[in-house]
Scaffold this motif. Structure first.
Motif, PDB file in Angstrom:
ATOM      1  N   GLU A 118      -9.034  -0.047  -7.271  1.00 24.21           N
ATOM      2  CA  GLU A 118      -7.907   1.078  -7.337  1.00 24.21           C
ATOM      3  C   GLU A 118      -6.512   0.942  -6.528  1.00 24.21           C
ATOM      4  N   TRP A 119      -6.596   0.332  -5.345  1.00 21.09           N
ATOM      5  CA  TRP A 119      -5.408  -0.042  -4.758  1.00 21.09           C
ATOM      6  C   TRP A 119      -4.661  -1.196  -5.406  1.00 21.09           C
ATOM      7  N   GLU A 120      -5.485  -2.280  -5.949  1.00 19.73           N
ATOM      8  CA  GLU A 120      -4.543  -3.246  -6.715  1.00 19.73           C
ATOM      9  C   GLU A 120      -3.769  -2.665  -8.036  1.00 19.73           C
TER      10      GLU A 120
ATOM     11  N   ASP B  89      -5.060   8.524   1.969  1.00 18.90           N
ATOM     12  CA  ASP B  89      -5.322   7.417   0.938  1.00 18.90           C
ATOM     13  C   ASP B  89      -5.277   6.094   1.589  1.00 18.90           C
ATOM     14  N   GLU B  90      -5.700   6.284   2.820  1.00 20.43           N
ATOM     15  CA  GLU B  90      -5.679   4.949   3.836  1.00 20.43           C
ATOM     16  C   GLU B  90      -7.138   4.577   4.023  1.00 20.43           C
TER      17      GLU B  90
ATOM     18  N   GLY C  82       0.849  -1.443  -0.090  1.00 26.12           N
ATOM     19  CA  GLY C  82       0.072  -0.037  -0.051  1.00 26.12           C
ATOM     20  C   GLY C  82       0.905   1.235  -0.105  1.00 26.12           C
TER      21      GLY C  82
ATOM     22  N   GLU D 290     -12.697   0.642  -4.364  1.00 23.41           N
ATOM     23  CA  GLU D 290     -11.318   1.064  -3.653  1.00 23.41           C
ATOM     24  C   GLU D 290     -10.340   0.001  -3.750  1.00 23.41           C
ATOM     25  N   ARG D 291     -10.854  -1.215  -3.778  1.00 25.43           N
ATOM     26  CA  ARG D 291      -9.961  -2.268  -3.670  1.00 25.43           C
ATOM     27  C   ARG D 291      -9.318  -2.372  -5.173  1.00 25.43           C
TER      28      ARG D 291
ATOM     29  N   GLU E 103      -3.001   0.345  -8.276  1.00 24.38           N
ATOM     30  CA  GLU E 103      -1.737   1.207  -7.856  1.00 24.38           C
ATOM     31  C   GLU E 103      -0.568   0.492  -7.033  1.00 24.38           C
ATOM     32  N   TYR E 104      -0.860  -0.632  -6.233  1.00 23.42           N
ATOM     33  CA  TYR E 104       0.026  -1.159  -5.402  1.00 23.42           C
ATOM     34  C   TYR E 104       0.217  -2.716  -5.664  1.00 23.42           C
TER      35      TYR E 104
ATOM     36  N   TRP F  25      -9.675  -8.367   2.006  1.00 24.55           N
ATOM     37  CA  TRP F  25     -10.039  -6.790   1.654  1.00 24.55           C
ATOM     38  C   TRP F  25     -11.367  -6.457   2.710  1.00 24.55           C
TER      39      TRP F  25
END
Length: 481
Positions: A229-231, A171-172, A154, A226-227, A233-234, A205
């Motif tokens: 988006e995180w996946e 962003d958390e 993350g 949101e998941r 990005e990270y 998640w």
């Protein structure tokens, strides 16, 4: 993915050991018994774990004289290049090894020189090479993998804090702290059935998203967005953790199902017992089990494993003695135990016939004995009025009521059941058109759960006529008390 740390990172990362796992995860006071592999076997397997071997190599590279670290507690650039080449890993993989090493004392900061890192107690345990010490070092390594892997996933929290201070966005959306250990405990609880990779990821998640109503579809959609988006990005958090657990020899993946290895089961058993959860240990062989232990272990192993265990236990006991002991336990047990015991007796086959005939005088198992004896004779006892059924094996209303109540007790154990699921379970237990006579028989039955089952069906069955008939029968049952 790089995250800076300061010299007290090891103390911070070990905070999870101070958490009451039993209370935090809402665990029961007791869990089904488990059979663990002997310590020599566990230690032999632990010695082959790639992550533990890499950490041992890292500690050996650091050496007793230690290595210099900078003000952030990191190796110098030259040493970083040297150690990654020596270990055969890239910088990203080394970042995980470094955090694991600091978290559980493979490496520690030199108390006499805070600008140096030296091997710690876990490295000493591994180097001692006795079975107990090696397993302890592996268990610590598992704790580090569970506690630290997702800390490095993350956004960089240090940079996030700086951005927040400057008015940037928070962003958390997910908090993975403690989620590694939580899902490992879930795998321990689900050791019988395992988890699919999809289930593993979904639980991870959902839990990281924090508290929300399970029935809140909007919340689930928000989490999914949101998941994604995180996946993007990270990367894949679940895949990352699974990969590290695989390299630690903590999980197996067979037939699409994820399960804990014997190593991980032993380590988590130890931690859960220390947290106050009672988990009895089973003998090493089936021959050493009591009948009660055999039935109890079924909750923690697959159907195939239980069938093999029951066959070995029956062979060691002798078919007739095994059948009699199981049928006695069936008469004394709860519905789930009773059905399990009868299944094990059925597996014995013809050699169990004498024990089954003796059970025709026992109300709790009489119906099961009749069904099994008919099956052994090749007679279809389900056909009403079949001329082939001997009079002493005919299923009377009380037998049918007891069998149905046992089945429905298992289906009626939810306080807030899904009506559709309840209807399916009900139809499996009660033939169409037989609802009213069966309910009447249940109302007259001596089964201790009959009234509760009828009451539950009266409240929750989706068919209004079935529910009404169940309520009427429940009232009759209550009036007999």
């Amino acid at each position: 993915m790089a995250h800076d740390h300061v010299h007290d990172v090891a103390d911070d990362d070990l905070d999870f050991e101070d958490i009451d796992i039993k209370e935090a995860l809402g665990l029961p006071d007791a869990l089904p018994p488990i059979r663990l592999q002997p310590l020599p076997d566990l230690a032999a397997r632990a010695r082959t774990a790639p992550v533990a071997r890499q950490l041992a190599a890292l500690a050996e590279w650091v050496g007793k004289d230690g290595r210099e670290v900078d003000e952030d507690g990191d190796l110098t650039d030259d040493d970083l290049a040297d150690v990654t080449a020596d270990l055969g890993v890239d910088a990203e993989d080394f970042a995980f090894l470094w955090e694991y090493a600091l978290a559980v004392e493979w490496l520690v900061f030199d108390p006499e020189d805070e600008d140096r890192i030296i091997p710690g107690e876990t490295a000493d345990d591994w180097a001692a090479n006795d079975d107990e010490s090696v397993f302890a070092a592996w268990s610590s390594t598992l704790a580090a993998v569970l506690g630290e892997t997702l800390v490095l996933y993350g956004p960089d929290l240090d940079n996030e804090a700086d951005e927040d201070a400057e008015g940037g966005e928070d962003d958390e959306a997910f908090d993975f702290a403690g989620q590694g250990m939580a899902i490992a405990i879930l795998l321990f609880l689900a050791r019988r059935e395992g988890l699919t990779a999809e289930e593993f990821a979904e639980v991870l998640w959902e839990n990281a998203a924090g508290g929300h109503d399970e029935d809140d579809e909007d919340a689930h959609e928000d989490i999914a967005e949101e998941r994604a988006e995180w996946e993007a990005e990270y990367g894949d958090a679940a895949g990352l953790l699974l990969g590290k657990l695989r390299d630690t020899l903590a999980i197996t993946e067979d037939g699409g199902l994820i399960r804990l290895t014997p190593l991980a089961l032993a380590a988590l058993h130890e931690q859960l017992v220390e947290a106050g959860v009672e988990i009895p240990l089973l003998p090493q062989t089936a021959a050493e089990l009591t009948g009660a232990e055999l039935l109890a272990m079924a909750e923690g192993i697959s159907d195939t494993e239980f069938e093999a265990e029951a066959a070995a236990w029956s062979a060691a006991r002798g078919a007739d003695a095994a059948a009699r002991e199981l049928l006695e336990l069936a008469a004394e047990g709860e519905p789930g135990e009773r059905m399990l015991a009868v299944a094990a007796v059925t597996q014995i086959g013809a050699p169990a016939e004498a024990a089954l005939r003796a059970s025709l005088q026992v109300p709790q198992v009489r119906g099961y004995a009749k069904v099994t004896l008919l099956a052994l004779s090749g007679i279809d006892g389900t056909a009403a009025g079949s001329p082939d059924v001997p009079p002493d094996l005919e299923l009377g209303p009380d037998d049918l009521a007891w069998l149905a109540t046992d089945l429905l007790t298992l289906a009626c154990d939810d306080e807030y059941p899904d009506p559709d699921d309840l209807a399916v379970s009900f139809r499996e237990a009660v033939p169409l058109g037989q609802e009213v006579p069966l309910f009447e028989a249940m109302a007259l039955s001596e089964h201790p759960d009959a009234e509760d089952v009828l009451d539950h069906l009266g409240k929750h069955h989706p068919d209004k006529q079935v529910a009404k008939a169940a309520r009427t029968a429940a009232h009759k049952a209550a009036s007999r008390r």
